[in-house]
Motif scaffolding. Structure first.
Motif, PDB file in Angstrom:
ATOM      1  N   GLY A 144       0.832  -1.195   0.000  1.00  0.00           N
ATOM      2  CA  GLY A 144       0.000   0.000   0.000  1.00  0.00           C
ATOM      3  C   GLY A 144       0.867   1.245   0.000  1.00  0.00           C
ATOM      4  O   GLY A 144       1.942   1.266   0.609  1.00  0.00           O
ATOM      5  N   ASP A 145       0.394   2.291  -0.684  1.00  0.00           N
ATOM      6  CA  ASP A 145       1.160   3.525  -0.823  1.00  0.00           C
ATOM      7  C   ASP A 145       0.170   4.689  -0.796  1.00  0.00           C
ATOM      8  O   ASP A 145      -0.529   4.936  -1.780  1.00  0.00           O
ATOM      9  CB  ASP A 145       1.934   3.490  -2.140  1.00  0.00           C
ATOM     10  N   ASP A 146       0.067   5.373   0.319  1.00  0.00           N
ATOM     11  CA  ASP A 146      -0.925   6.432   0.500  1.00  0.00           C
ATOM     12  C   ASP A 146      -0.536   7.708  -0.242  1.00  0.00           C
ATOM     13  O   ASP A 146       0.588   8.172  -0.149  1.00  0.00           O
ATOM     14  CB  ASP A 146      -1.090   6.742   1.988  1.00  0.00           C
ATOM     15  N   ARG A 147      -1.493   8.273  -0.983  1.00  0.00           N
ATOM     16  CA  ARG A 147      -1.263   9.536  -1.689  1.00  0.00           C
ATOM     17  C   ARG A 147      -2.477  10.449  -1.560  1.00  0.00           C
ATOM     18  O   ARG A 147      -2.899  11.081  -2.517  1.00  0.00           O
ATOM     19  CB  ARG A 147      -0.944   9.278  -3.170  1.00  0.00           C
ATOM     20  N   ASP A 148      -3.073  10.515  -0.357  1.00  0.00           N
ATOM     21  CA  ASP A 148      -4.213  11.398  -0.097  1.00  0.00           C
ATOM     22  C   ASP A 148      -5.323  11.222  -1.122  1.00  0.00           C
ATOM     23  O   ASP A 148      -5.769  12.172  -1.768  1.00  0.00           O
ATOM     24  CB  ASP A 148      -3.764  12.858  -0.059  1.00  0.00           C
ATOM     25  N   GLY A 149      -5.800  10.001  -1.269  1.00  0.00           N
ATOM     26  CA  GLY A 149      -6.901   9.724  -2.180  1.00  0.00           C
ATOM     27  C   GLY A 149      -6.472   9.263  -3.557  1.00  0.00           C
ATOM     28  O   GLY A 149      -7.290   8.810  -4.344  1.00  0.00           O
ATOM     29  N   SER A 150      -5.208   9.393  -3.870  1.00  0.00           N
ATOM     30  CA  SER A 150      -4.706   8.914  -5.165  1.00  0.00           C
ATOM     31  C   SER A 150      -3.577   7.918  -4.940  1.00  0.00           C
ATOM     32  O   SER A 150      -2.563   7.954  -5.610  1.00  0.00           O
ATOM     33  CB  SER A 150      -4.217  10.079  -6.025  1.00  0.00           C
ATOM     34  N   GLY A 151      -3.764   7.074  -3.949  1.00  0.00           N
ATOM     35  CA  GLY A 151      -2.722   6.122  -3.583  1.00  0.00           C
ATOM     36  C   GLY A 151      -2.566   4.996  -4.574  1.00  0.00           C
ATOM     37  O   GLY A 151      -3.180   4.972  -5.646  1.00  0.00           O
ATOM     38  N   TYR A 152      -1.740   4.053  -4.196  1.00  0.00           N
ATOM     39  CA  TYR A 152      -1.394   2.948  -5.072  1.00  0.00           C
ATOM     40  C   TYR A 152      -1.379   1.684  -4.222  1.00  0.00           C
ATOM     41  O   TYR A 152      -0.836   1.688  -3.119  1.00  0.00           O
ATOM     42  CB  TYR A 152      -0.019   3.206  -5.683  1.00  0.00           C
ATOM     43  N   ALA A 153      -1.979   0.634  -4.690  1.00  0.00           N
ATOM     44  CA  ALA A 153      -1.958  -0.647  -3.974  1.00  0.00           C
ATOM     45  C   ALA A 153      -1.775  -1.768  -4.979  1.00  0.00           C
ATOM     46  O   ALA A 153      -2.233  -1.660  -6.117  1.00  0.00           O
ATOM     47  CB  ALA A 153      -3.254  -0.856  -3.199  1.00  0.00           C
ATOM     48  N   PHE A 154      -1.060  -2.820  -4.563  1.00  0.00           N
ATOM     49  CA  PHE A 154      -0.975  -3.973  -5.453  1.00  0.00           C
ATOM     50  C   PHE A 154      -0.867  -5.273  -4.682  1.00  0.00           C
ATOM     51  O   PHE A 154      -0.492  -5.311  -3.523  1.00  0.00           O
ATOM     52  CB  PHE A 154       0.145  -3.816  -6.487  1.00  0.00           C
ATOM     53  N   LEU A 155      -1.210  -6.314  -5.387  1.00  0.00           N
ATOM     54  CA  LEU A 155      -1.128  -7.695  -4.923  1.00  0.00           C
ATOM     55  C   LEU A 155      -0.381  -8.461  -6.000  1.00  0.00           C
ATOM     56  O   LEU A 155      -0.735  -8.387  -7.174  1.00  0.00           O
ATOM     57  CB  LEU A 155      -2.530  -8.274  -4.738  1.00  0.00           C
ATOM     58  N   GLU A 156       0.692  -9.159  -5.608  1.00  0.00           N
ATOM     59  CA  GLU A 156       1.453  -9.935  -6.586  1.00  0.00           C
ATOM     60  C   GLU A 156       1.655 -11.355  -6.092  1.00  0.00           C
ATOM     61  O   GLU A 156       1.913 -11.585  -4.913  1.00  0.00           O
ATOM     62  CB  GLU A 156       2.826  -9.307  -6.843  1.00  0.00           C
ATOM     63  N   HIS A 157       1.518 -12.307  -7.011  1.00  0.00           N
ATOM     64  CA  HIS A 157       1.869 -13.703  -6.762  1.00  0.00           C
ATOM     65  C   HIS A 157       2.834 -14.114  -7.861  1.00  0.00           C
ATOM     66  O   HIS A 157       2.646 -13.766  -9.029  1.00  0.00           O
ATOM     67  CB  HIS A 157       0.629 -14.599  -6.782  1.00  0.00           C
ATOM     68  N   GLY A 158       3.864 -14.833  -7.485  1.00  0.00           N
ATOM     69  CA  GLY A 158       4.850 -15.216  -8.487  1.00  0.00           C
ATOM     70  C   GLY A 158       5.665 -16.402  -8.043  1.00  0.00           C
ATOM     71  O   GLY A 158       5.411 -17.020  -7.008  1.00  0.00           O
ATOM     72  N   ARG A 159       6.713 -16.697  -8.833  1.00  0.00           N
ATOM     73  CA  ARG A 159       7.567 -17.830  -8.515  1.00  0.00           C
ATOM     74  C   ARG A 159       9.009 -17.535  -8.907  1.00  0.00           C
ATOM     75  O   ARG A 159       9.300 -16.699  -9.744  1.00  0.00           O
ATOM     76  CB  ARG A 159       7.082 -19.091  -9.214  1.00  0.00           C
ATOM     77  N   TYR A 160       9.899 -18.268  -8.222  1.00  0.00           N
ATOM     78  CA  TYR A 160      11.325 -18.269  -8.514  1.00  0.00           C
ATOM     79  C   TYR A 160      11.648 -19.676  -8.989  1.00  0.00           C
ATOM     80  O   TYR A 160      11.491 -20.639  -8.235  1.00  0.00           O
ATOM     81  CB  TYR A 160      12.108 -17.879  -7.273  1.00  0.00           C
ATOM     82  N   ALA A 161      12.077 -19.803 -10.224  1.00  0.00           N
ATOM     83  CA  ALA A 161      12.258 -21.113 -10.850  1.00  0.00           C
ATOM     84  C   ALA A 161      13.582 -21.743 -10.443  1.00  0.00           C
ATOM     85  O   ALA A 161      14.524 -21.837 -11.226  1.00  0.00           O
ATOM     86  CB  ALA A 161      12.164 -20.990 -12.368  1.00  0.00           C
ATOM     87  N   SER A 162      13.660 -22.165  -9.190  1.00  0.00           N
ATOM     88  CA  SER A 162      14.837 -22.862  -8.692  1.00  0.00           C
ATOM     89  C   SER A 162      14.405 -23.893  -7.652  1.00  0.00           C
ATOM     90  O   SER A 162      13.527 -23.624  -6.832  1.00  0.00           O
ATOM     91  CB  SER A 162      15.826 -21.888  -8.056  1.00  0.00           C
ATOM     92  N   GLN A 163      15.033 -25.057  -7.691  1.00  0.00           N
ATOM     93  CA  GLN A 163      14.764 -26.100  -6.700  1.00  0.00           C
ATOM     94  C   GLN A 163      15.698 -26.001  -5.503  1.00  0.00           C
ATOM     95  O   GLN A 163      15.523 -26.727  -4.530  1.00  0.00           O
ATOM     96  CB  GLN A 163      14.884 -27.479  -7.352  1.00  0.00           C
ATOM     97  N   ASP A 164      16.669 -25.100  -5.557  1.00  0.00           N
ATOM     98  CA  ASP A 164      17.624 -24.948  -4.464  1.00  0.00           C
ATOM     99  C   ASP A 164      16.970 -24.249  -3.271  1.00  0.00           C
ATOM    100  O   ASP A 164      16.103 -23.387  -3.448  1.00  0.00           O
ATOM    101  CB  ASP A 164      18.831 -24.125  -4.912  1.00  0.00           C
ATOM    102  N   PRO A 165      17.384 -24.577  -2.044  1.00  0.00           N
ATOM    103  CA  PRO A 165      16.895 -23.833  -0.884  1.00  0.00           C
ATOM    104  C   PRO A 165      17.268 -22.359  -0.998  1.00  0.00           C
ATOM    105  O   PRO A 165      18.296 -22.006  -1.588  1.00  0.00           O
ATOM    106  CB  PRO A 165      17.634 -24.485   0.295  1.00  0.00           C
ATOM    107  N   ILE A 166      16.450 -21.501  -0.449  1.00  0.00           N
ATOM    108  CA  ILE A 166      16.774 -20.072  -0.423  1.00  0.00           C
ATOM    109  C   ILE A 166      17.740 -19.823   0.730  1.00  0.00           C
ATOM    110  O   ILE A 166      17.421 -20.086   1.889  1.00  0.00           O
ATOM    111  CB  ILE A 166      15.506 -19.217  -0.272  1.00  0.00           C
ATOM    112  N   THR A 167      18.923 -19.328   0.401  1.00  0.00           N
ATOM    113  CA  THR A 167      19.952 -19.073   1.416  1.00  0.00           C
ATOM    114  C   THR A 167      20.393 -17.617   1.450  1.00  0.00           C
ATOM    115  O   THR A 167      21.168 -17.233   2.325  1.00  0.00           O
ATOM    116  CB  THR A 167      21.188 -19.960   1.170  1.00  0.00           C
TER     117      THR A 167
END
Length: 197
Positions: A144-167
């Motif tokens: 969320g990003d407030d701009r006094d009535g003209s803010g910005y909001a987003f929802l994202e779903h995605g993936r990282y194409a790797s089978q390695d553990p995240i380190t």
């Protein structure tokens, strides 16, 4: 320019005689605060104690940041030093309209900033799922990003194409836009598996 980073590598206090007990599932691991503006990236890596990511199911990042440039910008998340293998689907709205797009970046948050809005920070919460599994890694975020009535909001779903553990995780701003503003803050939490009898 600088960043103050605090990493908790103490022995895990949620173990009793080496056994995981049913405690709070969220474990605070790392906090990074920009002590000056213009920071272009922050990197965290797994190590020991609470900062040993191999014990967690998921990782959660909570960010509050702005950019020192005058243009809209955001915070991109990269795993294991990789700049490729990402795909996201994003829904977003600017207060008056809504849209969707596909992206080859994974975002934590977005700054819909103008030159007169240096004190307005965006907030994002992102989660990396099954970070130690042998499958591709799933990512979701809300911002969320407030701009006094003209803010910005987003929802994202995605993936990282790797089978390695995240380190390792790198949080990147757009250096051409200036970098993270002073007082930008990012917190990393590990999500423990629940051990309930």
């Amino acid at each position: 320019m600088g960043v103050t980073t605090t990493i908790d590598t103490d022995a895990p206090d949620y173990l009793t005689d080496g056994v995981l007990t049913d405690v709070e599932a969220w474990v605070p691991i790392t906090t990074s605060v920009c002590t000056s503006g213009g920071i272009t990236s922050i990197t965290w890596s797994s190590s020991t104690g609470k900062n040993n990511w191999s014990q967690y199911l998921d990782l959660v990042i909570i960010g509050s940041s702005n950019d020192i440039g005058a243009a809209a910008n955001g915070c991109v998340v990269e795993f294991n030093g990789s700049t490729s293998g990402y795909m996201g689907q994003t829904l977003y709205g600017s207060g008056a309209s809504a849209s969707a797009y596909a992206d080859t970046d994974l975002w934590l948050l977005w700054h819909q900033r103008s030159a007169t809005e240096a004190d307005r920070f965006s907030c994002g919460i992102g989660r990396a799922y099954d970070i130690n599994s042998g499958k591709w890694k799933y990512w979701s975020t809300v911002c969320g990003d407030d701009r006094d009535g003209s803010g910005y909001a987003f929802l994202e779903h995605g993936r990282y194409a790797s089978q390695d553990p995240i380190t390792s995780i790198q949080l990147d701003s757009n250096a051409s836009s200036g970098g993270f503003a002073e007082h930008s803050r990012f917190d990393l939490f590990g999500i423990l598996p629940r051990m309930v009898s």
